[in-house]
Design an enzyme around this catalytic site. Structure first.
Site, mmCIF file in Angstrom:
data_model
loop_
_atom_site.group_PDB
_atom_site.id
_atom_site.type_symbol
_atom_site.label_atom_id
_atom_site.label_comp_id
_atom_site.label_asym_id
_atom_site.label_seq_id
_atom_site.Cartn_x
_atom_site.Cartn_y
_atom_site.Cartn_z
ATOM 1 N N SER A 280 -4.722 -4.460 2.963
ATOM 2 C CA SER A 280 -4.318 -3.909 3.352
ATOM 3 C C SER A 280 -4.371 -4.328 4.984
ATOM 4 C CB SER A 280 -4.180 -2.277 3.911
ATOM 5 O OG SER A 280 -3.628 -1.725 2.400
ATOM 6 N N ASP B 256 0.413 -0.933 -0.090
ATOM 7 C CA ASP B 256 -0.007 -0.172 -0.046
ATOM 8 C C ASP B 256 1.167 1.695 0.482
ATOM 9 O OD1 ASP B 256 -2.009 2.316 0.514
ATOM 10 O OD2 ASP B 256 -3.444 0.349 1.888
ATOM 11 N N HIS C 25 -0.020 4.707 0.381
ATOM 12 C CA HIS C 25 -1.376 6.032 0.511
ATOM 13 C C HIS C 25 -0.740 6.113 1.471
ATOM 14 C CE1 HIS C 25 -3.803 3.445 -2.227
ATOM 15 N NE2 HIS C 25 -3.723 4.889 -3.046
#
Length: 603
Positions: A181, A128, A130
Site C-alpha cells: 500500500s 488493500d 483493511h
C-alpha cells in the site's frame, strides 16, 4: 448461565435512574447535547418531537442543537476528555436523530444538509481491504462536522482521481495496512500531481510513517501538501489546520521543513548491512548431527469447517482488543473481574482519579464485546474456519522446499553484536544433512459469512456495533490461530503431546516452536500468501486474495509453523539490494515486482 448474562447479572444498579431523571429535567438543548455526548438514543423521539415545535424547520435542529452537541463531542475528544468508544456511540446517536427527522425534512422539501466545515474524501488504496482505521477517522471527522465521502476499499488511483474531479473535496485521505500500500499511495500522489491538483493529501495506516511519507510520497506531489497522520486522534487537528485560512500556510510550511530535515538525516544515515555471504556464513547455529524430527500424526492438508466460537473465546488476547479502540492495554485486566460487581468496583478504584473515567469506558466496552460474542455463540455463527498442512521439508540457500513448493525466505543482514543473522530456513534441516524434517502451513479466518451481520449494522447506522464486530473478528482470528497452533502441537503433529500450558503461558510464548505469520517481522513479504493460498486451497474456507496478497475476509491469518526446539521469533529488518535481487531470483519473479512488497525492508 452464559458469560454475557453473568456480567449483566453482576452490574450494580448504581444511581443510573437518578442520573436519568436529573438530565431529563434539563432544557431541550441541554438534553439533546447530553444525549449525543453520552451516546444515548432512548429519548430522541420525544425530544425531537419537542424540538420540531420549537424550531421553524427540521434542518435547523440539525444545524443548531444537534451540531452544537457534535461539536462538543469533537472538542472533548480533541482534549482527551472523551474516548473512541464514546465518540462512535455519539455518531450512532446523531445518525439516529437525523433518521428520525428525515420525514419532516422531506416534507419541508429541504436538502436537510447542515452547513459543513469541509468535505473529506477517504479511500483504502488498491489491493488493500483493511478499513477499521479509516472508518474510525471517518467517524471522528464526521463528529467534527466534516462531510465524508468514503470510497471504500481496494480503490485504484483512477477511481480516486475521478472522485476528486466529481466531488471537489477539500482534502483527500489515503489509508492502507500492508507494505504494498505504500507504493500504491505514491502512485496516487503522482496521479494527483499529473491531474494538476493542489489540495492536501493525508496519509495514514499501520505500515505508513512520517519518514516514508517524507521520502517516498511527498516528493511525488510537489503542487500540493502531504501530511502524515499517525492515528485517528490526530486527524481533527490536521484537518482543522489545513482548512483554516490563517493557519494553513504556516502549518504546511512547518511540515515541509520537518520532512526536509528527515530527508537530510536519512541521507546521512547509513545502516551497516553485511554482504549476504557473510550473513549466511553466520546463520543461526543449529545442531543437525543428532537431530531427529518428530514424525507428524497427520501428514498433508486438512480443512476445519466447524470451529465453535465458544471454543475460541478463551484464547482471545484482550490487550490487543483494547489497543484497537485506542485504550491502553492496562485496562484489559477488567477481564479478570467481570463476573463480580464488588471486584469490578475495586478494580475501578485501583486507578488514579484521572484514569477512572477511561477505566469505566473500558469496562463498558468489554461488557459490550462479551455480549456480542455471546450473540455470535447463540447464533451458532460459523465464522471461524481453518486449513493447514503438515509436509516433509528441507532447506537450502535460504529457501524451504515442501508440498511441491519453493518457499524463498529472507535473512537478517543488519550488523549486530551477537554476529547472528537468522533466517526461518535455519530451523529446518538442510538438504545436505540427509535428515527428514517437517514444516506446517496454515490459514485461519474468523470472518467467513460475517458480512451479512456487519452490513446489517452498517445499514442501520450502528457504526459502534459494526466497529465492535470488526475488532472482535480480528481478535477471534488471532485467537483461532493460537487455538489451531496448540491443536497442531498436541494432536495433529503431536510433537508436544504432553504440553499443559495455561492461556497466559501461551500468550507468553512458553510453547515449543514458532508460528510466524505472513506480514510479520520474520516473514514480511505479503506475496507469500499467493504460495500458501495455492498450496492450502484456502478458498475452501472462504478466503480470497487481492492483487497484493491481502486475505479477504480481513479477519484472517496465515503463516508457517516450525517445531524445532531452538526456533525463535526475530525481525529480518533492513536488507540490501543484493539480497533483494537474490530473493527475486529464488522466487523466480522480477526484482521490481518483489520490491513493491518489501519497501518497508529497504533503505
Amino acid at each position: 448461565m452464559a458469560f454475557a448474562e453473568k456480567i449483566k447479572a453482576e452490574k450494580t444498579p448504581e444511581t443510573e435512574q437518578n442520573k436519568t431523571q436529573e438530565w431529563r429535567n434539563a432544557s431541550l438543548e441541554e438534553r439533546l447535547s447530553y444525549a449525543l455526548v453520552k451516546g444515548i438514543g432512548d429519548h430522541l423521539e420525544e425530544d425531537l418531537a419537542e424540538a420540531l415545535r420549537v424550531y421553524p424547520r427540521a434542518v435547523d435542529i440539525i444545524d443548531k442543537p444537534l451540531m452544537a452537541g457534535m461539536n462538543k463531542v469533537g472538542d472533548l475528544f480533541g482534549s482527551g476528555k472523551m474516548f473512541l468508544p464514546q465518540v462512535v456511540k455519539a455518531a450512532r446517536t446523531m445518525k439516529k436523530a437525523v433518521s428520525i427527522l428525515q420525514p419532516a425534512i422531506e416534507a419541508e422539501k429541504s436538502s436537510g444538509e447542515a452547513r459543513k466545515a469541509g468535505k473529506i474524501l477517504l479511500a483504502t488504496v488498491k489491493g488493500d481491504v483493511h478499513d477499521i482505521g479509516k472508518n474510525i477517522v471517518s467517524i471522528i471527522l464526521a463528529c467534527n462536522n466534516y462531510e465524508i465521502i468514503d470510497l471504500g476499499v481496494m480503490v485504484p488511483p483512477e477511481k480516486i482521481i475521478e472522485a476528486v474531479f466529481r466531488e471537489q473535496p477539500d482534502i483527500v485521505g489515503l489509508s492502507g495496512l500492508i507494505t504494498p500500500s505504500l507504493e500504491e499511495m505514491s502512485v496516487v500522489a503522482q496521479e494527483m500531481e499529473k491531474a494538476g491538483f493542489n489540495l492536501p493529501l493525508l496519509i495514514g495506516g499501520a505500515t505508513t510513517s512520517k519518514l516514508h511519507t517524507a521520502l517516498k510520497i511527498e516528493p511525488k506531489y510537489s503542487q500540493g501538501s502531504v501530511i502524515y497522520v499517525k492515528d485517528a486522534s490526530q486527524s481533527p487537528a490536521a484537518v482543522a489546520n489545513l482548512l483554516n485560512r490563517e493557519a494553513k500556510a504556516d502549518y504546511i510550511e512547518k511540515i515541509r521543513e520537518e520532512y526536509d530535515m528527515l530527508r537530510k538525516k536519512q541521507s546521512e544515515k547509513k545502516t551497516e548491512l553485511l554482504p549476504l555471504a557473510h550473513a549466511r556464513a553466520n546463520a543461526f547455529k543449529t545442531e543437525w548431527d543428532n537431530f531427529r524430527a518428530a514424525p507428524p500424526n497427520t501428514l498433508g492438508r486438512k480443512a476445519l469447517h466447524e470451529i465453535k466460537i465458544s471454543e475460541i473465546v478463551p484464547y482471545i488476547d484482550w490487550k490487543f482488543f483494547f489497543h484497537s479502540w485506542n485504550l491502553s492495554a492496562k485496562f484489559h485486566t477488567v477481564t479478570n473481574v467481570n463476573t463480580c460487581g464488588h471486584c469490578k468496583a475495586q478494580w475501578m478504584a485501583s486507578f488514579r482519579e484521572d484514569e477512572r473515567e477511561k477505566a469505566q469506558e473500558a469496562s463498558k466496552l468489554y461488557d459490550d464485546a462479551v455480549e456480542m460474542l455471546q450473540k455470535l455463540v447463540d447464533l451458532d455463527a460459523e465464522y471461524v474456519k481453518a486449513v493447514f498442512g503438515i509436509y516433509e521439508a528441507y532447506s537450502e540457500n535460504d529457501t524451504l522446499f515442501f508440498g511441491g513448493k519453493t518457499f524463498a525466505l529472507l535473512r537478517r543482514q543488519q550488523k549486530n553484536d551477537k554476529e547472528e543473522y537468522p533466517c526461518l530456513s535455519d530451523f529446518i534441516a538442510p538438504k545436505a544433512s540427509g535428515k527428514t524434517d517437517y514444516v506446517a502451513a496454515f490459514a485461519v479466518t474468523a470472518g467467513s459469512g460475517a458480512d451479512y451481520l456487519m452490513k446489517k449494522y452498517e445499514s442501520e447506522g450502528d457504526e459502534y456495533a459494526a466497529l465492535l464486530m470488526k475488532s472482535l473478528l480480528d481478535r477471534l482470528a488471532e485467537a483461532a490461530t493460537e487455538w489451531l497452533h496448540e491443536k497442531i502441537r498436541k494432536e495433529y503433529w503431536g510433537y508436544a503431546s504432553d504440553e499443559n500450558l495455561s492461556v497466559a503461558e501461551l500468550f507468553a510464548v512458553k510453547y515449543r516452536g514458532i508460528r510466524p505469520a505472513v506480514g510479520y517481522p520474520s516473514l514480511p513479504d505479503q506475496s507469500a500468501n499467493f504460495d500458501l493460498h495455492e498450496l492450502l486451497r484456502s478458498e475452501e474456507i472462504g478466503i480470497s486474495l487481492t492483487e497484493n496478497g491481502v486475505m479477504y475476509p480481513n479477519a484472517s491469518v496465515s503463516g508457517l509453523i516450525f517445531a524445532h526446539p531452538q526456533s525463535k521469533y526475530f525481525a529480518v529488518g533492513v536488507i540490501s539490494e543484493e539480497q533483494l535481487v537474490d530473493y527475486a531470483q529464488r522466487k523466480n519473479v522480477e526484482t521490481e515486482k518483489v520490491r513493491k512488497f518489501l519497501l518497508a525492508n529497504l533503505e
